[in-house]
Design a protein around this motif. Structure first.
Motif, PDB file in Angstrom:
ATOM      1  N   LEU A   1      -8.776   4.900  -2.802  1.00 29.09           N
ATOM      2  CA  LEU A   1      -7.693   3.980  -3.142  1.00 29.09           C
ATOM      3  C   LEU A   1      -7.483   2.975  -2.011  1.00 29.09           C
ATOM      4  CD1 LEU A   1      -5.336   3.290  -5.126  1.00 29.09           C
ATOM      5  CD2 LEU A   1      -3.926   4.851  -3.783  1.00 29.09           C
ATOM      6  N   LEU A   2      -7.472   3.485  -0.779  1.00 34.19           N
ATOM      7  CA  LEU A   2      -7.301   2.630   0.391  1.00 34.19           C
ATOM      8  C   LEU A   2      -8.437   1.625   0.513  1.00 34.19           C
ATOM      9  CD1 LEU A   2      -5.784   3.070   3.651  1.00 34.19           C
ATOM     10  CD2 LEU A   2      -8.242   3.116   3.899  1.00 34.19           C
TER      11      LEU A   2
ATOM     12  N   LEU B   1      -9.165  -5.961  -2.485  1.00 39.85           N
ATOM     13  CA  LEU B   1      -7.991  -6.783  -2.806  1.00 39.85           C
ATOM     14  C   LEU B   1      -7.511  -7.557  -1.578  1.00 39.85           C
ATOM     15  CD1 LEU B   1      -6.063  -7.563  -5.050  1.00 39.85           C
ATOM     16  CD2 LEU B   1      -4.625  -5.604  -4.444  1.00 39.85           C
TER      17      LEU B   1
ATOM     18  N   LEU C   1       2.035   1.677  -3.526  1.00 44.84           N
ATOM     19  CA  LEU C   1       0.928   2.135  -4.363  1.00 44.84           C
ATOM     20  C   LEU C   1       0.644   3.616  -4.115  1.00 44.84           C
ATOM     21  CD1 LEU C   1      -1.346   1.403  -6.353  1.00 44.84           C
ATOM     22  CD2 LEU C   1      -2.768   0.813  -4.375  1.00 44.84           C
ATOM     23  N   SER C   2       0.640   4.028  -2.859  1.00 43.51           N
ATOM     24  CA  SER C   2       0.411   5.428  -2.521  1.00 43.51           C
ATOM     25  C   SER C   2       1.513   6.307  -3.098  1.00 43.51           C
ATOM     26  CB  SER C   2       0.343   5.604  -1.001  1.00 43.51           C
ATOM     27  OG  SER C   2      -0.710   4.850  -0.461  1.00 43.51           O
TER      28      SER C   2
ATOM     29  N   LEU D   1       2.753  -5.460  -8.144  1.00 39.71           N
ATOM     30  CA  LEU D   1       3.411  -4.528  -7.224  1.00 39.71           C
ATOM     31  C   LEU D   1       4.744  -4.050  -7.792  1.00 39.71           C
ATOM     32  CD1 LEU D   1       2.806  -3.325  -4.436  1.00 39.71           C
ATOM     33  CD2 LEU D   1       4.167  -5.168  -3.437  1.00 39.71           C
TER      34      LEU D   1
ATOM     35  N   SER E   1       0.961   6.879  -6.605  1.00 38.29           N
ATOM     36  CA  SER E   1      -0.313   7.531  -6.928  1.00 38.29           C
ATOM     37  C   SER E   1      -0.393   8.995  -6.530  1.00 38.29           C
ATOM     38  CB  SER E   1      -1.473   6.778  -6.244  1.00 38.29           C
ATOM     39  OG  SER E   1      -1.474   5.429  -6.597  1.00 38.29           O
TER      40      SER E   1
ATOM     41  N   PHE F   1      -0.034 -10.816  -7.692  1.00 38.64           N
ATOM     42  CA  PHE F   1      -0.029  -9.589  -6.886  1.00 38.64           C
ATOM     43  C   PHE F   1       1.370  -8.974  -6.837  1.00 38.64           C
ATOM     44  CE2 PHE F   1       1.051  -7.884  -2.660  1.00 38.64           C
ATOM     45  CZ  PHE F   1       0.286  -6.729  -2.682  1.00 38.64           C
TER      46      PHE F   1
ATOM     47  N   TYR G   1       0.831  -1.213   0.000  1.00 41.33           N
ATOM     48  CA  TYR G   1       0.000   0.000   0.000  1.00 41.33           C
ATOM     49  C   TYR G   1       0.858   1.254   0.000  1.00 41.33           C
ATOM     50  CZ  TYR G   1      -3.275   3.628   1.250  1.00 41.33           C
ATOM     51  OH  TYR G   1      -4.001   4.793   1.245  1.00 41.33           O
TER      52      TYR G   1
ATOM     53  N   TYR H   1      -8.089  -1.053  -2.144  1.00 44.55           N
ATOM     54  CA  TYR H   1      -6.925  -1.910  -1.894  1.00 44.55           C
ATOM     55  C   TYR H   1      -7.178  -2.884  -0.751  1.00 44.55           C
ATOM     56  CZ  TYR H   1      -1.993  -3.144  -1.186  1.00 44.55           C
ATOM     57  OH  TYR H   1      -0.808  -3.823  -1.069  1.00 44.55           O
TER      58      TYR H   1
END
Length: 611
Positions: free
Chosen positions: A353-354, A361, A309-310, A447, A313, A443, A306, A357
Motif C-alpha cells: 500500500l505504501l 501516486l 488511508l492506513s 481522500l 485499510s 486527490f 497516507y 501510494y
C-alpha cells in the motif's frame, strides 16, 4: 532521499507490526551464528556485485546504461537489506532477545532506535562498496568516507520524527493519566498524535536538519544576488545556507520550511562553482516556485493522507487475512505461529500500500510539481534558456545521462523538451497548471471518500458488521482445531450477545459451561443476559440468580458483583442488591459512576416499597 524514505517506513512497519511468538525459534548461540552468517553473506554479495560493476565502468566510463545499472543495483541491495532486517525480526526474533534487557523493555523506543541503526548499518555496507563504481561512473572527487558519512547524515533526518513520536508514546505510557493512554491505544488516537506531531515537525524540522547536515550561512556576492531575486519574487526565507552534503561537491539546491520563520534556501558550493549568475538565478527561482505554488503544503497534506488511508485499510487487511483459509493451514506446513504469520502478511500488505501510494501516486504529483516549479522559473525570468543551460551543465558535470529516468522527477531531457515547448507556445504553462490543479482536487476528493469510509469502518454500523463477521469466522475456524476450548465458545457468546442474537448467545454460553461448569465469565454473562435481555421472552430471572451466585462464589470482581446485584434486583431482593453493589463499589471500579447509578436504582426500588 524520497526512495530511502519509503525504505525506512517499510522497516518501521516490519518492526512495529511484529507479533512475537511464545518462544524464540532458535537458541541464543544459534541466533548469533545465523545473524553473523547472514551479515557475511550480505557483505560478500555487495563486494562481488559492485566490483563487477566497477570493472564494466572502467571499460565503458560514459555508459548511461551502466549508470542506470548502478541505480538498479542499489535498489536491489536496499531491498535485500530490508529482507535481511525482516529475517532478523521474524525468524531470528532479535527483538525478543533485546527486550529481555530491562532498559529496552522499559523504554521501547531505545530498542527501536537500535534496530533502526541496524538497518542504517546495512545501508552503510551498501554505500561502502557502491563508492568504487560511483567514483568511476560519475567522476566524483568524493572520498569513500565522505561518500558514506554524507549518505548517513542525509538520511538521519528521515527517522527523527518517528523516533520522537515513539518517545512521546513511551512518556505518555508512564504518565498517571488514563485518558491519553486510552486515546493513544485507539487507531484514531494514533492518527491524531501522528498528524499533530507531523505538523510540529513540518515547522521545526528545517532548524533540526541544519544540525545534521552541518549547514552554514552563505556569505558574499552570491548571497546578495539570491536575496535580490527573492525580493523580486516576493519570497521570504530566514536564511540562505551552504549545503555541505557529499562534501559540498553535489550539484543541487533546495528549499525547506512551510513557515517563513523556519524557511531556508540550501545550495551547494559545487553548484555555485559550475553555474553562471543567470543560471544560478534560474535554479533558485525553481526552488522558490515550490513555495509559491504551495508544493510543500501539499506534500504535508499528502503525508497526512497516507495516515488516513492506513487508518481506513488496517481493519480491511486484517479481515481479508484472517478470513483466508490458507492462513490456518500454512502454519502447520512451515512450522510458524499463526500470529507471526499474520504480522508478516499484514506488514507486506501495508508495504505494498505504501509503495503504491508513494512510488506511483506521490511520484506522479512530485514530477508534475517539479515541472510547475520549472515553469515558475521560466515565468519569473521571462525565458527558459538559463534553466535549460543549468540542467545541461548538471547532466554534464555529474555524468548523468539526460534520459536517465526518475520516479520523482521527469528526466533532464523531458524537462528541457517541455521548457522548449512552452517557449514556442506559452499556453502550455497554463495547461500544465490546470492539469495539476485538477489532479490535486481529484486527490482531495478521493481522500475525503477514504476518510469517510475509514470513519464508518471504525465507528459506524458497517464496521460493527464487518468486525462481528471477522471475529465469528476466526473463532469458528479455531474451534475446528480446538473444539473443547471453552473460551472460544465464550467469545462467540459475547459476540452474539452484542449483536442481539440472543438464542445463539445462550447456546454458546451453555456450551462453554458444558465444557467448563465453573467458568465464572460464562456464568456471569449468561446471568446478565437472563436478567436484562431486551427480548423479554428470553428473560429468566430465577436462572439469572442461580448463575450469578455461582459466578460470585467463584470470582469476586466489581462487574460480577454488579451482575449479582442486578439479579437480586430483578427478583425483588432489593436489600441484597444494595449490599452486593456496595461491595462492588468498595473495590474502586474504573467506571465508578456506572456503579453509583446502579446503587441509586436499587435504593429507589427499595424506597418504592416503602421500606
Amino acid at each position: 532521499m524520497f526512495t530511502n524514505f519509503i525504505y525506512f517506513i517499510i522497516v518501521i512497519l516490519i518492526y512495529t507490526t511484529f507479533v512475537p511468538p511464545e518462544k524464540t525459534y532458535l537458541g541464543g548461540a544459534e541466533t548469533a551464528s545465523a545473524f553473523a552468517f547472514n551479515l557475511f553473506l550480505f557483505i560478500a554479495i555487495n563486494y562481488c556485485r559492485y566490483k563487477a560493476l566497477t570493472r564494466k565502468g572502467l571499460e565503458q566510463p560514459d555508459s548511461s546504461a551502466l549508470q542506470h545499472r548502478y541505480d538498479l543495483l542499489f535498489t536491489q541491495h536496499a531491498i535485500l537489506a530490508i529482507a535481511l532486517f525482516a529475517v532478523n525480526i521474524y525468524v531470528l526474533n532479535l527483538k525478543i532477545f533485546l527486550i529481555r534487557i530491562p532498559i529496552f523493555a522499559q523504554i521501547p523506543t531505545v530498542a527501536a532506535v537500535c534496530f533502526l541503526f541496524l538497518f542504517i548499518g546495512y545501508l552503510a555496507i551498501i554505500w561502502w562498496f557502491a563508492y568504487e563504481p560511483y567514483h568511476v561512473l560519475f567522476r566524483t572527487e568524493l572520498t569513500r568516507q565522505g561518500f558514506v558519512t554524507s549518505h548517513i547524515s542525509f538520511n538521519i533526518p528521515i527517522v527523527i520524527p518517528w523516533i520522537l513520536i515513539s518517545l512521546a508514546s513511551d512518556i505518555i505510557g508512564y504518565l498517571p493519566f488514563e485518558t491519553p493512554k486510552k486515546l493513544l491505544s485507539a487507531p484514531e488516537g494514533q492518527v491524531i498524535l501522528f498528524s499533530l506531531f507531523l505538523g510540529a515537525m513540518a515547522v521545526y524540522t528545517p532548524a533540526l536538519v541544519q544540525f545534521f547536515w552541518k549547514c552554514r550561512p552563505l556569505k558574499g556576492p552570491v548571497r546578495n544576488r539570491i536575496e535580490a531575486l527573492c525580493k523580486k519574487a516576493g519570497f521570504t526565507a530566514r536564511n540562505i545556507m551552504i549545503w555541505p552534503v557529499f562534501e559540498g561537491k553535489m550539484l543541487t539546491a533546495g528549499v525547506m520550511g512551510i513557515i517563513k520563520r523556519f524557511r531556508y534556501i540550501l545550495i551547494t558550493r559545487g553548484l555555485i562553482s559550475v553555474l553562471t549568475d543567470e543560471e544560478l538565478d534560474a535554479v533558485i527561482a525553481h526552488e522558490i516556485g515550490h513555495i509559491k505554488k504551495k508544493h510543500l503544503l501539499f506534500y504535508f497534506a499528502f503525508l497526512i493522507g497516507y495516515m488516513i488511508l492506513s487508518y481506513a485499510s488496517f481493519d480491511i487487511i486484517l479481515y481479508l487475512l484472517l478470513s483466508s483459509d490458507w492462513l490456518y493451514t500454512l502454519p502447520k506446513t512451515i512450522q510458524i505461529e499463526e500470529s507471526t504469520l499474520v504480522s508478516i502478511f499484514f506488514t507486506i500488505s501495508l508495504a505494498l500500500l505504501l509503495l503504491i501510494y508513494f512510488r506511483f501516486l506521490f511520484g506522479y504529483f512530485m514530477r508534475n510539481c517539479e515541472r510547475q516549479a520549472d515553469l515558475y522559473a521560466f515565468t519569473l525570468q521571462g525565458h527558459p534558456w538559463a534553466l535549460i543551460r543549468s540542467l545541461e551543465k548538471i547532466s554534464f558535470y555529474t555524468g548523468t545521462a539526460k534520459d536517465t529516468p526518475s520516479w520523482h522527477h521527469f528526466s533532464i531531457q523531458e524537462r528541457i523538451d517541455y521548457l522548449k515547448k512552452c517557449a514556442a507556445d506559452n499556453r502550455w504553462i497554463t495547461r500544465h497548471d490546470r492539469k495539476l490543479r485538477k489532479s490535486i482536487i481529484f486527490f482531495f476528493c478521493g481522500l475525503l471518500v477514504v476518510g469517510y469510509f475509514g470513519y464508518a469502518l471504525n465507528f459506524g454500523a458497517m464496521g460493527k458488521t464487518l468486525n462481528g463477521h471477522f471475529i465469528e469466522t476466526a473463532v469458528n475456524r479455531k474451534l475446528e482445531k480446538d473444539p473443547n476450548n471453552p473460551n472460544l465458545y465464550l467469545t462467540l457468546g459475547s459476540l452474539y450477545h452484542q449483536n442481539k442474537e440472543y438464542e445463539k448467545a445462550i447456546h454458546s454460553y451453555e456450551k462453554t459451561l458444558q465444557i467448563a461448569p465453573d467458568h465464572p465469565e460464562a456464568l456471569n454473562n449468561l446471568a446478565w443476559l437472563y436478567a436484562t435481555c431486551e427480548d423479554v421472552e428470553k428473560r429468566d430471572y430465577s436462572k439469572a440468580l442461580i448463575y450469578s451466585i455461582q459466578a460470585a462464589n467463584l470470582k469476586q470482581t466489581p462487574y460480577i458483583l454488579d451482575t449479582l446485584a442486578e439479579s437480586y434486583y430483578v427478583n425483588g431482593l432489593y436489600k441484597l442488591a444494595i449490599e452486593a453493589e456496595k461491595r462492588a463499589l468498595a473495590m474502586n471500579p474504573g467506571n465508578r459512576r456506572y456503579y453509583e447509578e446502579q446503587l441509586k436504582k436499587f435504593e429507589k426500588g427499595l424506597g418504592d416499597l416503602g421500606i
